[in-house]
Motif scaffolding. Structure first.
Motif, PDB file in Angstrom:
ATOM      1  N   PRO A 272       0.815  -1.221   0.000  1.00  0.00           N
ATOM      2  CA  PRO A 272       0.000   0.000   0.000  1.00  0.00           C
ATOM      3  C   PRO A 272       0.852   1.276   0.000  1.00  0.00           C
ATOM      4  CG  PRO A 272      -0.863  -1.583   1.599  1.00  0.00           C
ATOM      5  CD  PRO A 272       0.439  -2.143   1.095  1.00  0.00           C
TER       6      PRO A 272
ATOM      7  N   LEU B 253      -1.414   3.716   6.868  1.00  0.00           N
ATOM      8  CA  LEU B 253      -1.782   3.319   8.228  1.00  0.00           C
ATOM      9  C   LEU B 253      -1.649   4.502   9.196  1.00  0.00           C
ATOM     10  CD1 LEU B 253      -2.676   1.185  10.258  1.00  0.00           C
ATOM     11  CD2 LEU B 253      -0.308   0.377  10.374  1.00  0.00           C
TER      12      LEU B 253
ATOM     13  N   PHE C 273      -4.688   6.651   8.797  1.00  0.00           N
ATOM     14  CA  PHE C 273      -5.809   5.920   9.401  1.00  0.00           C
ATOM     15  C   PHE C 273      -5.779   6.106  10.917  1.00  0.00           C
ATOM     16  CE2 PHE C 273      -7.847   2.352  11.420  1.00  0.00           C
ATOM     17  CZ  PHE C 273      -8.976   2.123  10.661  1.00  0.00           C
ATOM     18  N   THR C 274      -4.614   5.864  11.497  1.00  0.00           N
ATOM     19  CA  THR C 274      -4.448   5.975  12.952  1.00  0.00           C
ATOM     20  C   THR C 274      -4.776   7.392  13.428  1.00  0.00           C
ATOM     21  OG1 THR C 274      -2.769   4.249  12.870  1.00  0.00           O
ATOM     22  CG2 THR C 274      -2.794   5.635  14.842  1.00  0.00           C
TER      23      THR C 274
ATOM     24  N   VAL D  83      -8.450   7.639  13.637  1.00  0.00           N
ATOM     25  CA  VAL D  83      -8.988   7.026  14.855  1.00  0.00           C
ATOM     26  C   VAL D  83      -8.850   8.002  16.030  1.00  0.00           C
ATOM     27  CG1 VAL D  83      -8.721   5.145  16.525  1.00  0.00           C
ATOM     28  CG2 VAL D  83      -8.529   4.664  14.066  1.00  0.00           C
TER      29      VAL D  83
ATOM     30  N   GLY E 189      -7.612  -3.007   1.150  1.00  0.00           N
ATOM     31  CA  GLY E 189      -7.973  -3.444   2.490  1.00  0.00           C
ATOM     32  C   GLY E 189      -8.717  -2.389   3.291  1.00  0.00           C
ATOM     33  N   TYR E 190      -8.637  -1.114   2.852  1.00  0.00           N
ATOM     34  CA  TYR E 190      -9.347  -0.040   3.553  1.00  0.00           C
ATOM     35  C   TYR E 190     -10.752   0.195   2.982  1.00  0.00           C
ATOM     36  CZ  TYR E 190      -4.822   1.144   5.659  1.00  0.00           C
ATOM     37  OH  TYR E 190      -3.639   1.100   6.346  1.00  0.00           O
TER      38      TYR E 190
ATOM     39  N   TYR F 212     -13.011   5.855   9.785  1.00  0.00           N
ATOM     40  CA  TYR F 212     -11.557   5.992   9.924  1.00  0.00           C
ATOM     41  C   TYR F 212     -10.870   5.781   8.567  1.00  0.00           C
ATOM     42  CZ  TYR F 212     -12.863   5.116  14.837  1.00  0.00           C
ATOM     43  OH  TYR F 212     -13.448   5.141  16.076  1.00  0.00           O
ATOM     44  N   SER F 213     -11.395   4.837   7.780  1.00  0.00           N
ATOM     45  CA  SER F 213     -10.806   4.573   6.469  1.00  0.00           C
ATOM     46  C   SER F 213     -10.859   5.810   5.576  1.00  0.00           C
ATOM     47  CB  SER F 213     -11.536   3.420   5.768  1.00  0.00           C
ATOM     48  OG  SER F 213     -11.104   2.174   6.266  1.00  0.00           O
TER      49      SER F 213
ATOM     50  N   LEU G   9      -7.522  -0.621  17.835  1.00  0.00           N
ATOM     51  CA  LEU G   9      -6.562  -0.122  16.841  1.00  0.00           C
ATOM     52  C   LEU G   9      -5.353  -1.051  16.717  1.00  0.00           C
ATOM     53  CD1 LEU G   9      -5.688   2.017  14.811  1.00  0.00           C
ATOM     54  CD2 LEU G   9      -4.836   3.411  16.706  1.00  0.00           C
TER      55      LEU G   9
ATOM     56  N   VAL H 159      -3.343  -5.085   9.258  1.00  0.00           N
ATOM     57  CA  VAL H 159      -2.638  -4.438   8.139  1.00  0.00           C
ATOM     58  C   VAL H 159      -1.303  -5.136   7.898  1.00  0.00           C
ATOM     59  CG1 VAL H 159      -1.549  -2.293   7.340  1.00  0.00           C
ATOM     60  CG2 VAL H 159      -3.767  -2.199   8.518  1.00  0.00           C
TER      61      VAL H 159
ATOM     62  N   GLN I 143      -5.244 -10.615   4.777  1.00  0.00           N
ATOM     63  CA  GLN I 143      -6.246  -9.864   5.547  1.00  0.00           C
ATOM     64  C   GLN I 143      -6.995  -8.878   4.649  1.00  0.00           C
ATOM     65  OE1 GLN I 143      -6.683 -10.362   9.165  1.00  0.00           O
ATOM     66  NE2 GLN I 143      -8.608  -9.380   8.557  1.00  0.00           N
ATOM     67  N   ALA I 144      -6.323  -8.359   3.626  1.00  0.00           N
ATOM     68  CA  ALA I 144      -6.960  -7.375   2.732  1.00  0.00           C
ATOM     69  C   ALA I 144      -8.004  -8.030   1.827  1.00  0.00           C
ATOM     70  CB  ALA I 144      -5.901  -6.663   1.893  1.00  0.00           C
ATOM     71  N   TYR I 145      -7.672  -9.246   1.342  1.00  0.00           N
ATOM     72  CA  TYR I 145      -8.564  -9.932   0.405  1.00  0.00           C
ATOM     73  C   TYR I 145      -9.122 -11.199   1.043  1.00  0.00           C
ATOM     74  CZ  TYR I 145      -7.158  -6.956  -3.484  1.00  0.00           C
ATOM     75  OH  TYR I 145      -6.958  -5.885  -4.316  1.00  0.00           O
TER      76      TYR I 145
ATOM     77  N   GLY J 298     -16.755   3.240  13.812  1.00  0.00           N
ATOM     78  CA  GLY J 298     -15.818   3.786  12.820  1.00  0.00           C
ATOM     79  C   GLY J 298     -15.137   2.726  11.981  1.00  0.00           C
ATOM     80  N   TYR J 299     -15.166   1.467  12.451  1.00  0.00           N
ATOM     81  CA  TYR J 299     -14.551   0.372  11.681  1.00  0.00           C
ATOM     82  C   TYR J 299     -15.552  -0.302  10.738  1.00  0.00           C
ATOM     83  CZ  TYR J 299     -10.605   0.734  14.940  1.00  0.00           C
ATOM     84  OH  TYR J 299      -9.536   1.183  15.660  1.00  0.00           O
TER      85      TYR J 299
ATOM     86  N   GLY K 272     -14.503  -4.265   5.117  1.00  0.00           N
ATOM     87  CA  GLY K 272     -13.102  -3.866   4.998  1.00  0.00           C
ATOM     88  C   GLY K 272     -12.196  -4.940   5.589  1.00  0.00           C
ATOM     89  N   GLY K 273     -11.227  -5.416   4.801  1.00  0.00           N
ATOM     90  CA  GLY K 273     -10.392  -6.543   5.211  1.00  0.00           C
ATOM     91  C   GLY K 273      -9.696  -6.304   6.542  1.00  0.00           C
ATOM     92  N   TYR K 274      -9.009  -5.176   6.650  1.00  0.00           N
ATOM     93  CA  TYR K 274      -8.272  -4.911   7.894  1.00  0.00           C
ATOM     94  C   TYR K 274      -9.250  -4.758   9.063  1.00  0.00           C
ATOM     95  CZ  TYR K 274      -4.680  -3.617   4.425  1.00  0.00           C
ATOM     96  OH  TYR K 274      -3.813  -3.595   3.361  1.00  0.00           O
TER      97      TYR K 274
END
Lengths: 404, 404
Positions: free
Chosen positions: A52, A57, A60-61, A64, A256-257, A286-287, B57, B64, B70-72, B256-257, B284-286
């Motif tokens: 990515p 990340l 993203f953080t 959050v 992934g986001y 957050y994404s 988080l 991530v 994890q993404a797919y 938020g996730y 979302g994968g992550y």
């Protein structure tokens, strides 16, 4: 629920990219030995081989840590993120984009496509779909009770354009088509529509009052500086008749986001927001922050990524073209190739399963992109370079076992 | 597109929670002075006042770093996450859940609800909806071209049950209803269905072959150890006729996730996956990784959260009940209250706008939950305790200005 049984039979996912492990493979006979080698899943890009965008990340953080106002945005997405994205996309495409009226942030470009179709396709509407094109297009028309009107793209007979059959397109429009949906660069062939083709599409749509959805997911990944023409920026069509879709899932490896955007017709964006409110409320709060990284990659990052993909593409093309009976057009953009095979003693579905089970190579059968593509398959070559080349060697070996 | 114009008019979001800032407020006359105080948005919970489950988080970040796998994930969600969630949810509800067949991970519970409805409502199907209930339920029926059959819940006439009119429910089922959709605890009133009510729903659904979708989003936040009955775990109804929806967006503040799950009928879960493939591909994968935190909160975290919410609830109930003409039932679970007001000289929509513009207090008008609730409003009391109490004081002051 008979109506639904019928509908869901038509939108099966068994052969869809990423779903292969759910296939029932007990009854398949496996002729010949297994071929050793690192498994390669060509059904989608490998975000381990192409990581990515740096810093994703981190933003993203930071999102959050912003707390509630990042978690709960408007359904169409955070205002500041829309303002940022509208500015970047206007710069990239040349279209005018009002952050308040003309753009919505969605869970992936798939989300954008679903909302755009749901906002424009009424029961019984005719929808013109390119053959071949992205496999979900046809399924979306089915789901919204529309009627698919196929338009051929002669990608093997052309090299300086996509080869869209403009006569067929005009006939379809004359025949009452309400919506034209197409991907540019085309998924699965990787061809780019020429300026003349885009102008013709715009002129015909304007003449016949057809709404256009342009899926430009891979439009940043153009090889050898080929000319790319954004339909949304041509002044030949009413901007209220066009929706454009983009996102950072492919070239930028941010899938992934789950982020996408749609921009264009204000009335349709309004509807898409209403629909998003009942589909998933909003793209993950957050994404959404991650869109800050988009069109803001480190210096040289994008050109390096392009060069790496072009090198893989060229290597695979060389391998494939050395085989008698395989034909493949050069992808001018994006990460897909759509080769066609010589006559085999197995169907393309069987070939795809055998390939996965005997060679650890996953590809998507051509029939996902149009029922006529019974000898074709799609690969996403955004992979580890060496593993991809070795996987194509194994693919060719398995193919030779079944050549007629 | 006239069909669509009509449809989208019916699924408007102007008064929906979180959309208030998009309202056109230029023409509103503002009688009286503005009231000072910290703005409070009661349209949803405040995740700054009640922070997400600790460690969320961290597991996201670990997701991530897992990269591509994890993404797919499969469209229905990562296998290991489904296994983990199935185990926890089976333990919580008492239902049998096969991780491979009976569960799907979705972008929020809204995503689960949309997919479940899309998988069960065919054009023209009658759908029984409780009045009042979650505002999206009615809009979803509209979107899928179903027909809403209202069933009253007499929440003011009861205290040991929800007050669902079971005679009306049976008549609706007799009259050909295909699907019954309800939230338990009820949104917006916070009442819990009694065991006898759940058994009656199960028995009637079984008798008339009605499919049931139970939205149990707030079922972990039950006050004073009230009995909570999971319909999916009663052996009175075919498990293939039930889908249950849950998620960590509310009590756990993980909205938020964008995470939700649906579990139950394998055939419907299959359809939901097919639909998810064209709606947004996957949660979302992550983000999926964050489900590890769910039902695994630190010791004491959940009971502390419950106690804090109960204290706010009690304080607000006291304030509201001290006012002549305001009626409100005690919420037995969840974070909602649904008070009714005395006769005012303004409509509930006007009251809600005035309240926001003059007192910085955002609430959701009762009409979002059923057209008859013209004197009610909903608040989510998951807020900073003191700010919420002060906001209710201001609400009462604004109300008094308009009392008839």
């Amino acid at each position: 629920m008979d109506l639904l049984n019928e509908k869901f039979l038509k939108i099966g996912v068994e052969s869809a990219p990423g779903q292969e492990t759910r296939q029932n493979t007990e009854e398949i006979k496996l002729p010949g030995e297994k071929l050793a080698g690192a498994p390669v899943d060509f059904s989608h890009g490998d975000v381990d081989a192409f990581a990515p965008v740096p810093g994703a990340l981190d933003v993203f953080t930071a999102g959050v840590h912003l707390g509630g106002r990042q978690a709960y945005t408007e359904y169409r997405g955070s205002k500041s993120t829309r303002e940022d994205a509208a500015l970047k996309l206007a710069g990239f495409t040349g279209a005018a984009i009002d952050a308040d009226r003309n753009i919505i942030i969605t869970p992936g470009t798939q989300g954008a496509l679903f909302l755009a179709m749901g906002a424009t396709v009424a029961r019984g509407d005719k929808v013109a779909i390119v053959m071949p094109d992205y496999f979900a297009n046809r399924k979306l028309v089915e789901f919204f009770d529309g009627e698919t009107v196929p338009v051929q793209m002669n990608y093997f007979q052309t090299s300086d354009c996509a080869g869209l059959d403009l006569t067929q397109l005009e006939n379809a429009f004359k025949d009452g088509v309400k919506l034209f949906l197409f991907s540019n660069p085309n998924n699965p062939t990787g061809v780019i529509y020429s300026p003349a083709e885009i102008w013709a599409i715009a002129d015909l749509a304007q003449k016949y009052g057809v709404f256009v959805i342009a899926d430009e997911l891979y439009s940043r990944q153009v090889f050898e500086s080929r000319t790319y023409t954004h339909l949304c920026a041509q002044d030949r069509i009413d901007p209220e008749k066009v929706i454009t879709i983009m996102g950072p899932s492919k070239t930028e490896s941010l899938s992934g986001y789950r982020l996408g955007v749609a921009f264009g017709a204000a009335k349709i964006i309004d509807r898409m927001e209403k629909l998003q409110a009942i589909v998933s409320l909003r793209a993950g709060g957050y994404s959404q922050a991650v869109l800050k990284c988009w069109f803001a990659e480190p210096q040289g990052w994008m050109s390096r990524r392009l060069a790496q993909h072009q090198a893989i593409r060229d290597n695979l093309l060389l391998k494939l073209r050395a085989v008698d009976g395989i034909a493949v057009r050069t992808a001018e953009a994006g990460s897909y190739l759509f080769p066609s095979l010589p006559a085999l003693g197995v169907t393309i579905q069987e070939f795809v399963k055998l390939l996965r089970l005997q060679a650890g190579v996953t590809v998507t059968p051509g029939t996902e992109f149009g029922s006529q593509f019974t000898r074709s398959f799609r690969i996403n070559f955004s992979q580890n370079h060496q593993a991809a080349v070795a996987a194509i060697d194994r693919l060719i070996q398995i193919m030779e076992r079944h050549r007629q």
